[in-house]
Write a protein that holds these residues in place. Structure first.
Motif, PDB file in Angstrom:
ATOM      1  N   THR A   1       0.828  -1.205   0.000  1.00  0.00           N
ATOM      2  CA  THR A   1       0.000   0.000   0.000  1.00  0.00           C
ATOM      3  C   THR A   1       0.861   1.254   0.000  1.00  0.00           C
ATOM      4  O   THR A   1       2.004   1.237   0.482  1.00  0.00           O
ATOM      5  CB  THR A   1      -0.941  -0.007   1.222  1.00  0.00           C
ATOM      6  OG1 THR A   1      -1.872   1.065   1.118  1.00  0.00           O
ATOM      7  CG2 THR A   1      -0.166   0.126   2.534  1.00  0.00           C
TER       8      THR A   1
ATOM      9  N   ASP B   1      -2.272   8.889   7.270  1.00  0.00           N
ATOM     10  CA  ASP B   1      -1.667   7.684   7.843  1.00  0.00           C
ATOM     11  C   ASP B   1      -0.841   7.945   9.092  1.00  0.00           C
ATOM     12  O   ASP B   1      -0.186   8.977   9.236  1.00  0.00           O
ATOM     13  CB  ASP B   1      -0.766   7.002   6.806  1.00  0.00           C
ATOM     14  CG  ASP B   1      -1.494   5.922   6.030  1.00  0.00           C
ATOM     15  OD1 ASP B   1      -2.369   5.251   6.618  1.00  0.00           O
ATOM     16  OD2 ASP B   1      -1.184   5.747   4.835  1.00  0.00           O
TER      17      ASP B   1
ATOM     18  N   SER C   1      -1.651   2.660  11.192  1.00  0.00           N
ATOM     19  CA  SER C   1      -2.690   2.494  10.176  1.00  0.00           C
ATOM     20  C   SER C   1      -2.143   1.919   8.871  1.00  0.00           C
ATOM     21  O   SER C   1      -2.779   1.071   8.241  1.00  0.00           O
ATOM     22  CB  SER C   1      -3.388   3.834   9.909  1.00  0.00           C
ATOM     23  OG  SER C   1      -2.512   4.752   9.269  1.00  0.00           O
TER      24      SER C   1
ATOM     25  N   GLU D   1      -1.303  -1.801   9.389  1.00  0.00           N
ATOM     26  CA  GLU D   1      -2.543  -2.577   9.471  1.00  0.00           C
ATOM     27  C   GLU D   1      -3.163  -2.760   8.091  1.00  0.00           C
ATOM     28  O   GLU D   1      -3.680  -3.834   7.773  1.00  0.00           O
ATOM     29  CB  GLU D   1      -3.534  -1.888  10.408  1.00  0.00           C
ATOM     30  CG  GLU D   1      -3.168  -2.009  11.885  1.00  0.00           C
ATOM     31  CD  GLU D   1      -4.103  -1.226  12.784  1.00  0.00           C
ATOM     32  OE1 GLU D   1      -5.079  -0.643  12.248  1.00  0.00           O
ATOM     33  OE2 GLU D   1      -3.867  -1.194  14.010  1.00  0.00           O
ATOM     34  N   ARG D   2      -3.121  -1.713   7.264  1.00  0.00           N
ATOM     35  CA  ARG D   2      -3.694  -1.810   5.918  1.00  0.00           C
ATOM     36  C   ARG D   2      -2.902  -2.802   5.058  1.00  0.00           C
ATOM     37  O   ARG D   2      -3.485  -3.637   4.353  1.00  0.00           O
ATOM     38  CB  ARG D   2      -3.702  -0.424   5.264  1.00  0.00           C
ATOM     39  CG  ARG D   2      -4.462  -0.388   3.945  1.00  0.00           C
ATOM     40  CD  ARG D   2      -4.786   1.026   3.522  1.00  0.00           C
ATOM     41  NE  ARG D   2      -3.628   1.832   3.174  1.00  0.00           N
ATOM     42  CZ  ARG D   2      -3.179   2.855   3.916  1.00  0.00           C
ATOM     43  NH1 ARG D   2      -3.771   3.172   5.054  1.00  0.00           N
ATOM     44  NH2 ARG D   2      -2.118   3.548   3.527  1.00  0.00           N
TER      45      ARG D   2
ATOM     46  N   ARG E   1      -3.736  -6.316   6.196  1.00  0.00           N
ATOM     47  CA  ARG E   1      -5.040  -6.777   5.701  1.00  0.00           C
ATOM     48  C   ARG E   1      -4.942  -7.211   4.232  1.00  0.00           C
ATOM     49  O   ARG E   1      -5.533  -8.224   3.833  1.00  0.00           O
ATOM     50  CB  ARG E   1      -6.092  -5.669   5.839  1.00  0.00           C
ATOM     51  CG  ARG E   1      -6.566  -5.425   7.259  1.00  0.00           C
ATOM     52  CD  ARG E   1      -7.871  -4.644   7.273  1.00  0.00           C
ATOM     53  NE  ARG E   1      -7.761  -3.368   6.571  1.00  0.00           N
ATOM     54  CZ  ARG E   1      -7.376  -2.222   7.126  1.00  0.00           C
ATOM     55  NH1 ARG E   1      -7.051  -2.191   8.413  1.00  0.00           N
ATOM     56  NH2 ARG E   1      -7.319  -1.111   6.421  1.00  0.00           N
TER      57      ARG E   1
END
Length: 297
Positions: free
Chosen positions: A264, A270, A274, A277-278, A281
């Motif tokens: 990402t 951000d 965050s 975590e993204r 995922r």
């Protein structure tokens, strides 16, 4: 004969790796530099065919050069000089980034191709940097990569640079597929060898400004300088393909393994938590979609 002996002596004393192929692409010469960079001795290589794919060259676009666009074959057939960047497979299984130059030569009216190659990262800088990290307890002792503590500190620095100077970068979160199965089948020693090969490969694949480290267990994190999602996709997929073509050795076993990758780009809102975590995922989405793949978002 004197000229041949003189040329051989010169090639044997180069820092670069060098090997000579005849028109059938049989390796007829392999210098000391090639032994050091690849781990393969002259006895193990001379007499074998380049097309046996000993080094399994992978190009920057993730393609196998020896099967699709072999630079040596192009130089041999067209009589031209070719220059490429690639990732070759070391005898121990991990990947080494190299710069390659191939060109035709004539010896006693016979046509050959000479390939010169050298490692493509600044060896002194890398070693000096990692020595400093080791002294500060910021290296993972098993893989030799930066540890979680260092990665989170570096990530925070990158986010601050992005917010102040629009310094764009991406986060790559990767996890070894079926790692528990490797441990359960062959023992934790086998799992450790897989982790070490992956660590060495990631270290050798890092471009200037990129950082890869062990985040925990079989999870690794990369901070890569990219301009957009398309470039991030290319970087992440190249990494996936090169790892897929790597291997680890444990006792009498050859261990093949793959990774699932989530990647990402940093965004204005951000935090370090965050963005990790993204990416995490997205990595789990890659697992859900079948493993050995990249999901970017």
């Amino acid at each position: 004969m004197f000229l041949e002996d003189a040329c051989t002596k010169i090639l044997d004393n180069l820092w670069e790796g060098a090997y000579l192929l005849d028109e059938d692409r049989t390796i007829v010469y392999w210098n000391r530099g090639a032994e050091i960079i690849t781990g393969y001795t002259q006895k193990e290589v001379v007499g074998r065919h380049c097309r046996d794919n000993i080094l399994v060259h992978i190009g920057e676009d993730g393609r196998e050069l020896c099967k699709e666009i072999c630079p040596a074959l192009i130089s041999l057939r067209k009589g031209v000089t070719k220059q490429n960047k690639a990732y070759l497979q070391h005898k121990k299984g991990y990947r080494v980034g190299v710069k390659i130059k191939t060109f035709p030569v004539y010896i006693q009216d016979k046509k050959y191709v000479l390939e010169l190659f050298q490692e493509s990262y600044d060896d002194y800088f890398v070693l000096n940097h990692f020595e400093k990290l080791a002294q500060s307890s910021l290296l993972d002792p098993l893989t030799g990569l930066p540890n979680r503590r260092y990665l989170l500190t570096k990530l925070e620095e990158n986010i601050n640079l992005f917010k102040r100077y629009n310094f764009s970068f991406g986060v790559i979160f990767l996890d070894i597929d079926n790692f528990k199965l490797i441990n359960d089948t062959y023992g934790h020693g086998a799992g450790d060898e897989v982790l070490k090969v992956l660590g060495k490969t990631l270290q050798n694949l890092a471009r200037k400004g990129d950082v890869f480290g062990r985040f925990g267990g079989e999870e690794f994190l990369g901070l890569v300088i990219v301009k957009g999602l398309k470039e991030l996709q290319l970087v992440a997929n190249r990494l996936r393909v090169i790892v897929e073509h790597s291997k680890a050795f444990y006792q009498d076993k050859v261990l093949r393994f793959t990774i699932s990758v989530g990647a990402t780009l940093v965004s204005p809102e951000d935090t370090s938590e965050s963005i990790v975590e993204r990416a995490d995922r997205l990595m789990y989405l890659a697992k859900k979609e079948g493993k050995n793949r990249v999901v970017v978002g």
